[in-house]
Design a protein around this motif. Structure first.
Motif, PDB file in Angstrom:
ATOM      1  N   UNK A 210     -39.079 -10.079  -4.577  1.00 42.08           N
ATOM      2  CA  UNK A 210     -39.561 -10.737  -5.790  1.00 42.08           C
ATOM      3  C   UNK A 210     -38.494 -10.741  -6.883  1.00 42.08           C
ATOM      4  N   UNK A 211     -37.707  -9.675  -6.948  1.00 45.43           N
ATOM      5  CA  UNK A 211     -36.662  -9.572  -7.973  1.00 45.43           C
ATOM      6  C   UNK A 211     -35.256  -9.742  -7.409  1.00 45.43           C
ATOM      7  N   UNK A 212     -35.139  -9.825  -6.068  1.00 39.91           N
ATOM      8  CA  UNK A 212     -33.825  -9.947  -5.440  1.00 39.91           C
ATOM      9  C   UNK A 212     -32.998  -8.692  -5.578  1.00 39.91           C
ATOM     10  N   UNK A 213     -33.670  -7.521  -5.612  1.00 39.84           N
ATOM     11  CA  UNK A 213     -32.983  -6.254  -5.845  1.00 39.84           C
ATOM     12  C   UNK A 213     -33.083  -5.338  -4.631  1.00 39.84           C
ATOM     13  N   UNK A 214     -32.057  -4.491  -4.468  1.00 39.10           N
ATOM     14  CA  UNK A 214     -32.056  -3.490  -3.419  1.00 39.10           C
ATOM     15  C   UNK A 214     -31.874  -2.109  -4.001  1.00 39.10           C
ATOM     16  N   UNK A 215     -32.566  -1.114  -3.427  1.00 42.86           N
ATOM     17  CA  UNK A 215     -32.479   0.267  -3.895  1.00 42.86           C
ATOM     18  C   UNK A 215     -32.200   1.168  -2.701  1.00 42.86           C
ATOM     19  N   UNK A 216     -31.270   2.102  -2.875  1.00 41.01           N
ATOM     20  CA  UNK A 216     -30.829   2.954  -1.784  1.00 41.01           C
ATOM     21  C   UNK A 216     -31.405   4.359  -1.939  1.00 41.01           C
ATOM     22  N   UNK A 217     -31.829   4.943  -0.797  1.00 42.39           N
ATOM     23  CA  UNK A 217     -32.413   6.274  -0.778  1.00 42.39           C
ATOM     24  C   UNK A 217     -31.792   7.098   0.346  1.00 42.39           C
ATOM     25  N   UNK A 218     -31.660   8.386   0.096  1.00 42.62           N
ATOM     26  CA  UNK A 218     -31.273   9.333   1.136  1.00 42.62           C
ATOM     27  C   UNK A 218     -32.543  10.066   1.567  1.00 42.62           C
ATOM     28  N   UNK A 219     -32.920   9.895   2.825  1.00 42.85           N
ATOM     29  CA  UNK A 219     -34.168  10.462   3.339  1.00 42.85           C
ATOM     30  C   UNK A 219     -33.829  11.578   4.326  1.00 42.85           C
ATOM     31  N   UNK A 220     -34.379  12.753   4.087  1.00 42.72           N
ATOM     32  CA  UNK A 220     -34.122  13.890   4.951  1.00 42.72           C
ATOM     33  C   UNK A 220     -34.998  13.901   6.179  1.00 42.72           C
ATOM     34  N   UNK A 221     -35.015  15.012   6.865  1.00 45.23           N
ATOM     35  CA  UNK A 221     -35.839  15.213   8.063  1.00 45.23           C
ATOM     36  C   UNK A 221     -37.288  14.845   7.760  1.00 45.23           C
ATOM     37  N   UNK A 222     -37.864  13.934   8.559  1.00 46.59           N
ATOM     38  CA  UNK A 222     -39.230  13.468   8.323  1.00 46.59           C
ATOM     39  C   UNK A 222     -40.232  14.572   8.611  1.00 46.59           C
ATOM     40  N   UNK A 223     -40.989  14.948   7.595  1.00 44.90           N
ATOM     41  CA  UNK A 223     -41.949  16.044   7.732  1.00 44.90           C
ATOM     42  C   UNK A 223     -43.118  15.825   6.777  1.00 44.90           C
ATOM     43  N   UNK A 224     -43.765  14.658   6.890  1.00 42.96           N
ATOM     44  CA  UNK A 224     -44.909  14.363   6.051  1.00 42.96           C
ATOM     45  C   UNK A 224     -44.538  14.379   4.577  1.00 42.96           C
ATOM     46  N   UNK A 225     -45.426  14.927   3.737  1.00 42.32           N
ATOM     47  CA  UNK A 225     -45.194  14.952   2.296  1.00 42.32           C
ATOM     48  C   UNK A 225     -44.061  15.887   1.898  1.00 42.32           C
ATOM     49  N   UNK A 226     -43.609  16.748   2.828  1.00 41.21           N
ATOM     50  CA  UNK A 226     -42.482  17.646   2.552  1.00 41.21           C
ATOM     51  C   UNK A 226     -41.132  16.964   2.771  1.00 41.21           C
ATOM     52  N   UNK A 227     -41.135  15.710   3.208  1.00 37.79           N
ATOM     53  CA  UNK A 227     -39.886  14.979   3.442  1.00 37.79           C
ATOM     54  C   UNK A 227     -39.099  14.830   2.145  1.00 37.79           C
ATOM     55  N   UNK A 228     -37.833  15.210   2.175  1.00 37.34           N
ATOM     56  CA  UNK A 228     -36.976  15.074   0.994  1.00 37.34           C
ATOM     57  C   UNK A 228     -36.484  13.635   0.880  1.00 37.34           C
ATOM     58  N   UNK A 229     -36.700  13.024  -0.287  1.00 35.36           N
ATOM     59  CA  UNK A 229     -36.207  11.674  -0.554  1.00 35.36           C
ATOM     60  C   UNK A 229     -35.475  11.689  -1.892  1.00 35.36           C
ATOM     61  N   UNK A 230     -34.227  11.267  -1.868  1.00 31.16           N
ATOM     62  CA  UNK A 230     -33.422  11.243  -3.093  1.00 31.16           C
ATOM     63  C   UNK A 230     -33.019   9.801  -3.395  1.00 31.16           C
ATOM     64  N   UNK A 231     -33.440   9.308  -4.554  1.00 30.02           N
ATOM     65  CA  UNK A 231     -33.072   7.964  -4.959  1.00 30.02           C
ATOM     66  C   UNK A 231     -31.631   7.912  -5.431  1.00 30.02           C
ATOM     67  N   UNK A 232     -30.822   7.026  -4.815  1.00 31.51           N
ATOM     68  CA  UNK A 232     -29.415   6.900  -5.186  1.00 31.51           C
ATOM     69  C   UNK A 232     -29.181   5.805  -6.216  1.00 31.51           C
TER      70      UNK A 232
END
Length: 258
Positions: A210-232
């Motif tokens: 809709x806005x033509x934008x991209x956002x990058x994230x670093x996603x850690x080991x997948x473990x439900x709600x405990x998954x670490x996600x860092x917005x870059x």
């Protein structure tokens, strides 16, 4: 081809055209990941499936190493009836001396279909090996993990939730998938997701068409709600193309984000 470094702020390390005029303008509706590698005749060989309108095609072509003029292009019709799918992806899992190719397509009714892809005289052949319903609210999905026994996808929902779905390769036709919530809100803006392995986790690009934008994230080991996600942060440039997909080298590692 666009390549990004996992830095904050985000930096673009590659931005180039690999090949032109592979398909008629504006016709491709869905694309699985495209794989490429050194060709026996020199240069790079590229291959992967796309859906144009209601028809799937298997595509292959050559370019000079790194990209350039396209040659030996083949766009081979697989069959019609693919207008009922809204996502397409392929998991290629490579071990010593063997390779597994599995395609996943999300039906409009919310059912994920799994297909085994085998090669006969160099030509791909598909067979449905399972399905699982219950994914009608999925907006975008991308492969984040592969093993010899299952594939795992990260999914955004229209409700804003973020989920993982682990889909085993064994069992009967009904896939006993394991679905876990990762985040409860704010992810509904992404209509397209592209993921690549990065360290012990996953580098995730979310695209807001809709806005033509991209956002990058670093996603850690997948473990439900405990998954670490860092917005870059927001990615430089605009994202206004109709279709985005991952381009993988034959030497790239298997996905291992879970």
């Amino acid at each position: 081809m666009q390549t990004f470094a996992a830095t904050s702020p985000v930096t673009r390390t590659t931005d180039k055209i690999v090949g032109r005029d592979i398909y008629p303008d504006g016709q491709v509706r869905l694309s699985a990941r495209i794989r490429y590698g050194a060709a026996e005749v020199g240069g790079d060989a590229h291959e992967g499936p796309v859906i144009m309108g209601s028809t799937m095609y298997d595509t292959s072509y050559l370019t000079p190493a790194g990209g350039g003029a396209v040659s030996q292009k083949q766009v081979v019709r697989v069959g019609a009836g693919w207008d009922v799918y809204r996502t397409l992806d392929r998991s290629t899992f490579v071990t010593a001396g063997s390779q597994r190719d599995t395609e996943y397509a999300l039906h409009l009714d919310g059912t994920i279909y799994r297909r085994s892809v085998t090669y006969i005289d160099g030509k791909p052949s598909r067979r449905i090996t399972g399905w699982q319903s219950g994914y009608k609210g999925v907006k975008a999905m991308t492969l984040i993990s592969q093993t010899s026994t299952y594939d795992t996808f990260l999914m955004t929902l229209t409700s804003g939730k973020l989920y993982t779905a682990r889909l085993p390769l064994a069992g009967g036709h009904i896939i006993p998938g394991v679905v876990k919530q990762v985040r409860s809100s704010t992810w509904q803006g992404f209509e397209s997701l592209v993921a690549a392995p990065c360290g012990t986790g996953t580098l995730l690009l979310g695209i807001d068409k809709d806005t033509g934008s991209g956002y990058l994230y670093s996603v850690g080991h997948a473990n439900g709600t405990a998954t670490a996600i860092r917005g870059l942060g927001k990615v430089p440039g605009s994202f206004t193309d109709p279709v985005y997909f991952r381009r993988t080298n034959l030497t790239d590692p298997n996905m291992a984000g879970e």
